[in-house]
Motif scaffolding. Structure first.
Motif, PDB file in Angstrom:
ATOM      1  N   UNK A  21     -17.190  -3.916  -1.282  1.00 57.44           N
ATOM      2  CA  UNK A  21     -16.677  -2.615  -0.890  1.00 57.44           C
ATOM      3  C   UNK A  21     -15.865  -2.811   0.374  1.00 57.44           C
ATOM      4  N   UNK A  22     -14.651  -2.328   0.356  1.00 61.23           N
ATOM      5  CA  UNK A  22     -13.763  -2.480   1.494  1.00 61.23           C
ATOM      6  C   UNK A  22     -13.167  -1.111   1.797  1.00 61.23           C
ATOM      7  N   UNK A  23     -13.392  -0.618   2.992  1.00 58.64           N
ATOM      8  CA  UNK A  23     -12.888   0.704   3.359  1.00 58.64           C
ATOM      9  C   UNK A  23     -11.942   0.576   4.543  1.00 58.64           C
ATOM     10  N   UNK A  24     -10.816   1.263   4.463  1.00 59.64           N
ATOM     11  CA  UNK A  24      -9.853   1.255   5.551  1.00 59.64           C
ATOM     12  C   UNK A  24      -9.082   2.564   5.557  1.00 59.64           C
ATOM     13  N   UNK A  25      -8.603   2.920   6.704  1.00 54.31           N
ATOM     14  CA  UNK A  25      -7.738   4.097   6.802  1.00 54.31           C
ATOM     15  C   UNK A  25      -6.270   3.689   6.832  1.00 54.31           C
ATOM     16  N   UNK A  26      -6.002   2.379   6.895  1.00 57.73           N
ATOM     17  CA  UNK A  26      -4.628   1.864   6.919  1.00 57.73           C
ATOM     18  C   UNK A  26      -4.422   0.811   5.835  1.00 57.73           C
ATOM     19  N   UNK A  27      -4.435   1.197   4.559  1.00 52.64           N
ATOM     20  CA  UNK A  27      -4.292   0.196   3.499  1.00 52.64           C
ATOM     21  C   UNK A  27      -2.931  -0.487   3.502  1.00 52.64           C
ATOM     22  N   UNK A  28      -1.919   0.172   4.112  1.00 54.29           N
ATOM     23  CA  UNK A  28      -0.591  -0.444   4.128  1.00 54.29           C
ATOM     24  C   UNK A  28      -0.549  -1.697   5.000  1.00 54.29           C
ATOM     25  N   UNK A  29      -1.566  -1.896   5.833  1.00 47.43           N
ATOM     26  CA  UNK A  29      -1.600  -3.088   6.685  1.00 47.43           C
ATOM     27  C   UNK A  29      -2.230  -4.291   5.975  1.00 47.43           C
ATOM     28  N   UNK A  30      -2.754  -4.066   4.796  1.00 43.08           N
ATOM     29  CA  UNK A  30      -3.390  -5.158   4.047  1.00 43.08           C
ATOM     30  C   UNK A  30      -2.349  -5.950   3.259  1.00 43.08           C
ATOM     31  N   UNK A  31      -2.667  -7.174   3.017  1.00 41.57           N
ATOM     32  CA  UNK A  31      -1.787  -8.016   2.211  1.00 41.57           C
ATOM     33  C   UNK A  31      -1.718  -7.485   0.788  1.00 41.57           C
ATOM     34  N   UNK A  32      -0.581  -7.619   0.168  1.00 40.32           N
ATOM     35  CA  UNK A  32      -0.378  -7.140  -1.190  1.00 40.32           C
ATOM     36  C   UNK A  32      -1.333  -7.845  -2.149  1.00 40.32           C
ATOM     37  N   UNK A  33      -1.607  -9.116  -1.902  1.00 37.70           N
ATOM     38  CA  UNK A  33      -2.524  -9.853  -2.787  1.00 37.70           C
ATOM     39  C   UNK A  33      -3.942  -9.290  -2.712  1.00 37.70           C
ATOM     40  N   UNK A  34      -4.336  -8.799  -1.562  1.00 37.15           N
ATOM     41  CA  UNK A  34      -5.659  -8.175  -1.425  1.00 37.15           C
ATOM     42  C   UNK A  34      -5.650  -6.817  -2.126  1.00 37.15           C
ATOM     43  N   UNK A  35      -4.611  -6.024  -1.883  1.00 35.03           N
ATOM     44  CA  UNK A  35      -4.528  -4.697  -2.490  1.00 35.03           C
ATOM     45  C   UNK A  35      -4.491  -4.760  -4.012  1.00 35.03           C
ATOM     46  N   UNK A  36      -3.872  -5.784  -4.561  1.00 34.69           N
ATOM     47  CA  UNK A  36      -3.759  -5.884  -6.013  1.00 34.69           C
ATOM     48  C   UNK A  36      -5.113  -6.110  -6.682  1.00 34.69           C
ATOM     49  N   UNK A  37      -6.097  -6.521  -5.922  1.00 37.31           N
ATOM     50  CA  UNK A  37      -7.434  -6.780  -6.468  1.00 37.31           C
ATOM     51  C   UNK A  37      -8.432  -5.674  -6.113  1.00 37.31           C
ATOM     52  N   UNK A  38      -7.913  -4.559  -5.629  1.00 36.96           N
ATOM     53  CA  UNK A  38      -8.780  -3.463  -5.185  1.00 36.96           C
ATOM     54  C   UNK A  38      -8.526  -2.200  -5.997  1.00 36.96           C
ATOM     55  N   UNK A  39      -9.591  -1.433  -6.187  1.00 38.39           N
ATOM     56  CA  UNK A  39      -9.440  -0.070  -6.687  1.00 38.39           C
ATOM     57  C   UNK A  39      -9.258   0.804  -5.460  1.00 38.39           C
ATOM     58  N   UNK A  40      -8.258   1.659  -5.501  1.00 34.31           N
ATOM     59  CA  UNK A  40      -7.997   2.494  -4.338  1.00 34.31           C
ATOM     60  C   UNK A  40      -8.402   3.924  -4.621  1.00 34.31           C
ATOM     61  N   UNK A  41      -9.156   4.491  -3.697  1.00 32.86           N
ATOM     62  CA  UNK A  41      -9.533   5.894  -3.757  1.00 32.86           C
ATOM     63  C   UNK A  41      -8.985   6.555  -2.507  1.00 32.86           C
ATOM     64  N   UNK A  42      -8.024   7.409  -2.693  1.00 29.48           N
ATOM     65  CA  UNK A  42      -7.450   8.124  -1.557  1.00 29.48           C
ATOM     66  C   UNK A  42      -8.238   9.413  -1.370  1.00 29.48           C
ATOM     67  N   UNK A  43      -8.978   9.479  -0.280  1.00 25.83           N
ATOM     68  CA  UNK A  43      -9.832  10.623  -0.018  1.00 25.83           C
ATOM     69  C   UNK A  43      -9.049  11.718   0.677  1.00 25.83           C
ATOM     70  N   UNK A  44      -9.368  12.953   0.316  1.00 23.41           N
ATOM     71  CA  UNK A  44      -8.698  14.093   0.920  1.00 23.41           C
ATOM     72  C   UNK A  44      -9.266  14.350   2.309  1.00 23.41           C
ATOM     73  N   UNK A  45      -8.412  14.859   3.164  1.00 19.02           N
ATOM     74  CA  UNK A  45      -8.851  15.296   4.484  1.00 19.02           C
ATOM     75  C   UNK A  45      -9.571  16.624   4.322  1.00 19.02           C
ATOM     76  N   UNK A  46     -10.587  16.831   5.118  1.00 18.72           N
ATOM     77  CA  UNK A  46     -11.276  18.116   5.120  1.00 18.72           C
ATOM     78  C   UNK A  46     -10.544  19.075   6.044  1.00 18.72           C
ATOM     79  N   UNK A  47     -10.573  20.360   5.712  1.00 15.76           N
ATOM     80  CA  UNK A  47      -9.966  21.310   6.631  1.00 15.76           C
ATOM     81  C   UNK A  47     -10.971  21.654   7.726  1.00 15.76           C
ATOM     82  N   UNK A  48     -10.486  22.295   8.764  1.00 11.57           N
ATOM     83  CA  UNK A  48     -11.325  22.563   9.933  1.00 11.57           C
ATOM     84  C   UNK A  48     -12.526  23.441   9.598  1.00 11.57           C
ATOM     85  N   UNK A  49     -12.365  24.377   8.663  1.00 11.93           N
ATOM     86  CA  UNK A  49     -13.473  25.258   8.299  1.00 11.93           C
ATOM     87  C   UNK A  49     -14.597  24.476   7.628  1.00 11.93           C
ATOM     88  N   UNK A  50     -14.260  23.497   6.808  1.00 10.74           N
ATOM     89  CA  UNK A  50     -15.288  22.672   6.163  1.00 10.74           C
ATOM     90  C   UNK A  50     -16.059  21.866   7.201  1.00 10.74           C
TER      91      UNK A  50
END
Length: 184
Positions: A1-30
């Motif tokens: 399991x690899x979690x990051x908030x900056x996936x664009x900084x990872x090598x393309x070879x690493x990203x190609x072997x990962x499933x990416x889940x883009x999580x939504x930001x919560x609003x202030x009320x939540x």
């Protein structure tokens, strides 16, 4: 399991072997709701303004909001009040930002300098001050261009400033606030 908030900084070879889940930001009320629920469960009293400040500072991340909540509880000695949380976060009272904009709109240089001196006395994070100014100007511009939309006042007399200022001047000040923040 690899979690990051900056996936664009990872090598393309690493990203190609990962499933990416883009999580939504919560609003202030939540975030406010979760923080309020936690404080109630822990039996810690808090002012609504303090909770609102923490939710805003969390910037869409509940994890960051909970970290800030822990820090605020420790910083304030378990009494979550507006002033204590603002001091911890280095934020400024939005009414000060409203006073700066009112002085600027009136063309009152002496009042403007007095407000800036008052702000400096709080030793704020000037990036936060410029963010607050830009946010207030954005709300003023929205009020001018879409009059029927509900706009949060948050310490700034949005209606008065929207009626007093020309839209192109508000846009110019907004751009200046953004550029000043970048330059700062």
């Amino acid at each position: 399991l690899f979690a990051t908030t900056d996936p664009e900084k990872l090598l393309v070879t690493v990203l190609s072997r990962c499933l990416q889940f883009n999580l939504k930001r919560l609003d202030e009320q939540q975030i406010e709701g979760q923080v309020t629920r936690i404080l109630a469960a822990e039996g810690i009293a808090a002012e609504p303004g303090a909770i609102r400040q923490l939710a805003k500072a969390a910037d869409g991340s509940l994890r960051d909001g909970l970290s800030l909540l822990d820090q605020a509880i420790a910083y304030t000695g378990g009494r979550l009040e507006d002033a204590g949380v603002a001091a911890m976060l280095g934020t400024v009272d939005r009414t000060r930002v409203g006073a700066v904009l009112a002085a600027l709109a009136a063309g009152d240089g002496a009042a403007l300098l007095a407000e800036v001196e008052t702000l400096a006395g709080f030793s704020p994070d000037w990036n936060h001050v410029l963010d607050a100014v830009a946010d207030a100007l954005h709300r003023i511009q929205v009020r001018q261009l879409v009059p029927g939309v509900e706009v949060e006042a948050d310490g700034v007399d949005v209606d008065a400033l929207a009626g007093q200022l020309r839209p192109e001047l508000v846009q110019l000040w907004y751009q200046m606030a953004l550029n000043a923040r970048r330059d700062l």
